[in-house]
Design a protein around this motif. Structure first.
Motif, PDB file in Angstrom:
ATOM      1  N   GLU A   1      15.299  10.127   5.138  1.00 22.53           N
ATOM      2  CA  GLU A   1      15.358   9.041   6.120  1.00 22.53           C
ATOM      3  C   GLU A   1      14.686   9.451   7.426  1.00 22.53           C
ATOM      4  O   GLU A   1      13.960   8.676   8.041  1.00 22.53           O
ATOM      5  CB  GLU A   1      16.799   8.635   6.381  1.00 22.53           C
ATOM      6  CG  GLU A   1      16.900   7.426   7.291  1.00 22.53           C
ATOM      7  CD  GLU A   1      18.284   6.830   7.309  1.00 22.53           C
ATOM      8  OE1 GLU A   1      18.656   6.338   8.382  1.00 22.53           O
ATOM      9  OE2 GLU A   1      18.962   6.845   6.276  1.00 22.53           O
TER      10      GLU A   1
ATOM     11  N   ARG B   1      10.961   9.322   6.944  1.00 22.52           N
ATOM     12  CA  ARG B   1      10.459   7.938   6.964  1.00 22.52           C
ATOM     13  C   ARG B   1      10.425   7.378   8.385  1.00 22.52           C
ATOM     14  O   ARG B   1       9.519   6.630   8.746  1.00 22.52           O
ATOM     15  CB  ARG B   1      11.297   7.054   6.058  1.00 22.52           C
ATOM     16  CG  ARG B   1      11.109   7.371   4.597  1.00 22.52           C
ATOM     17  CD  ARG B   1      11.702   6.295   3.703  1.00 22.52           C
ATOM     18  NE  ARG B   1      11.818   6.740   2.338  1.00 22.52           N
ATOM     19  CZ  ARG B   1      10.805   6.858   1.477  1.00 22.52           C
ATOM     20  NH1 ARG B   1       9.596   6.568   1.878  1.00 22.52           N
ATOM     21  NH2 ARG B   1      11.008   7.253   0.243  1.00 22.52           N
ATOM     22  N   GLN B   2      11.412   7.727   9.217  1.00 26.51           N
ATOM     23  CA  GLN B   2      11.400   7.282  10.614  1.00 26.51           C
ATOM     24  C   GLN B   2      10.210   7.880  11.353  1.00 26.51           C
ATOM     25  O   GLN B   2       9.536   7.188  12.119  1.00 26.51           O
ATOM     26  CB  GLN B   2      12.700   7.672  11.305  1.00 26.51           C
ATOM     27  CG  GLN B   2      13.889   6.878  10.855  1.00 26.51           C
ATOM     28  CD  GLN B   2      15.194   7.380  11.450  1.00 26.51           C
ATOM     29  OE1 GLN B   2      15.231   8.401  12.131  1.00 26.51           O
ATOM     30  NE2 GLN B   2      16.269   6.656  11.186  1.00 26.51           N
TER      31      GLN B   2
ATOM     32  N   ALA C   1       7.446   8.821   9.980  1.00 25.07           N
ATOM     33  CA  ALA C   1       6.254   8.165   9.439  1.00 25.07           C
ATOM     34  C   ALA C   1       6.031   6.811  10.111  1.00 25.07           C
ATOM     35  O   ALA C   1       4.896   6.448  10.423  1.00 25.07           O
ATOM     36  CB  ALA C   1       6.376   7.996   7.932  1.00 25.07           C
TER      37      ALA C   1
ATOM     38  N   ARG D   1       5.466  10.092   4.325  1.00 21.55           N
ATOM     39  CA  ARG D   1       6.083   9.233   3.306  1.00 21.55           C
ATOM     40  C   ARG D   1       6.101   9.916   1.945  1.00 21.55           C
ATOM     41  O   ARG D   1       7.083   9.813   1.203  1.00 21.55           O
ATOM     42  CB  ARG D   1       5.342   7.911   3.215  1.00 21.55           C
ATOM     43  CG  ARG D   1       5.628   6.974   4.359  1.00 21.55           C
ATOM     44  CD  ARG D   1       5.041   5.599   4.116  1.00 21.55           C
ATOM     45  NE  ARG D   1       4.996   4.879   5.362  1.00 21.55           N
ATOM     46  CZ  ARG D   1       3.914   4.777   6.144  1.00 21.55           C
ATOM     47  NH1 ARG D   1       2.773   5.316   5.772  1.00 21.55           N
ATOM     48  NH2 ARG D   1       3.964   4.123   7.270  1.00 21.55           N
TER      49      ARG D   1
ATOM     50  N   ALA E   1       8.859  12.476   1.951  1.00 17.97           N
ATOM     51  CA  ALA E   1      10.160  11.814   1.813  1.00 17.97           C
ATOM     52  C   ALA E   1      10.411  11.425   0.357  1.00 17.97           C
ATOM     53  O   ALA E   1      11.518  11.601  -0.161  1.00 17.97           O
ATOM     54  CB  ALA E   1      10.229  10.583   2.718  1.00 17.97           C
ATOM     55  N   GLN E   2       9.372  10.922  -0.300  1.00 19.78           N
ATOM     56  CA  GLN E   2       9.507  10.546  -1.711  1.00 19.78           C
ATOM     57  C   GLN E   2       9.791  11.777  -2.572  1.00 19.78           C
ATOM     58  O   GLN E   2      10.607  11.733  -3.487  1.00 19.78           O
ATOM     59  CB  GLN E   2       8.236   9.839  -2.201  1.00 19.78           C
ATOM     60  CG  GLN E   2       8.346   9.315  -3.618  1.00 19.78           C
ATOM     61  CD  GLN E   2       9.421   8.243  -3.756  1.00 19.78           C
ATOM     62  OE1 GLN E   2       9.510   7.334  -2.935  1.00 19.78           O
ATOM     63  NE2 GLN E   2      10.242   8.359  -4.775  1.00 19.78           N
TER      64      GLN E   2
END
Length: 98
Positions: free
Chosen positions: A49, A52-53, A55, A85, A88-89
């Motif tokens: 998370e 992603r933030q 990103a 991203r 994160a994935q």
């Protein structure tokens, strides 16, 4: 063709820098959504998370650079956002497969 190749190389380089910096960021926050993995250097913890933030913030900066017609900066920031991203994935995938 050249732009596509340059974008692919830039993305790969940005991703490589993020992966190389991961052990330095191993001092995690201890949140429940953090993913731990054992590597040759020790335990690596990542927070999807949070990635992603970061990103999203980087993508916003890229859009501002694009609006200001700073194309090289836009490409660099966009590649960095894509690498974040992807990281994160990978963290989420590692969590599911653990």
């Amino acid at each position: 063709m050249r732009r596509t190749t340059m974008l692919a190389v830039t993305t790969a380089m940005a991703g490589g820098l993020l992966f190389a910096a991961a052990p330095a960021q191993a001092a995690g926050t201890g949140t429940e959504s953090a993913v731990s993995a054992v590597s040759a250097r020790g335990v690596i913890t990542c927070n999807p998370e949070e990635l992603r933030q970061e990103a999203a913030k980087t993508e916003q900066a890229a859009q501002r650079a694009r609006a200001a017609r700073k194309i090289e900066e836009y490409r660099r920031l966009n590649a960095k956002a894509n690498a974040l991203r992807a990281k994160a994935q990978q963290c989420e995938d590692a969590d599911r497969n653990a």
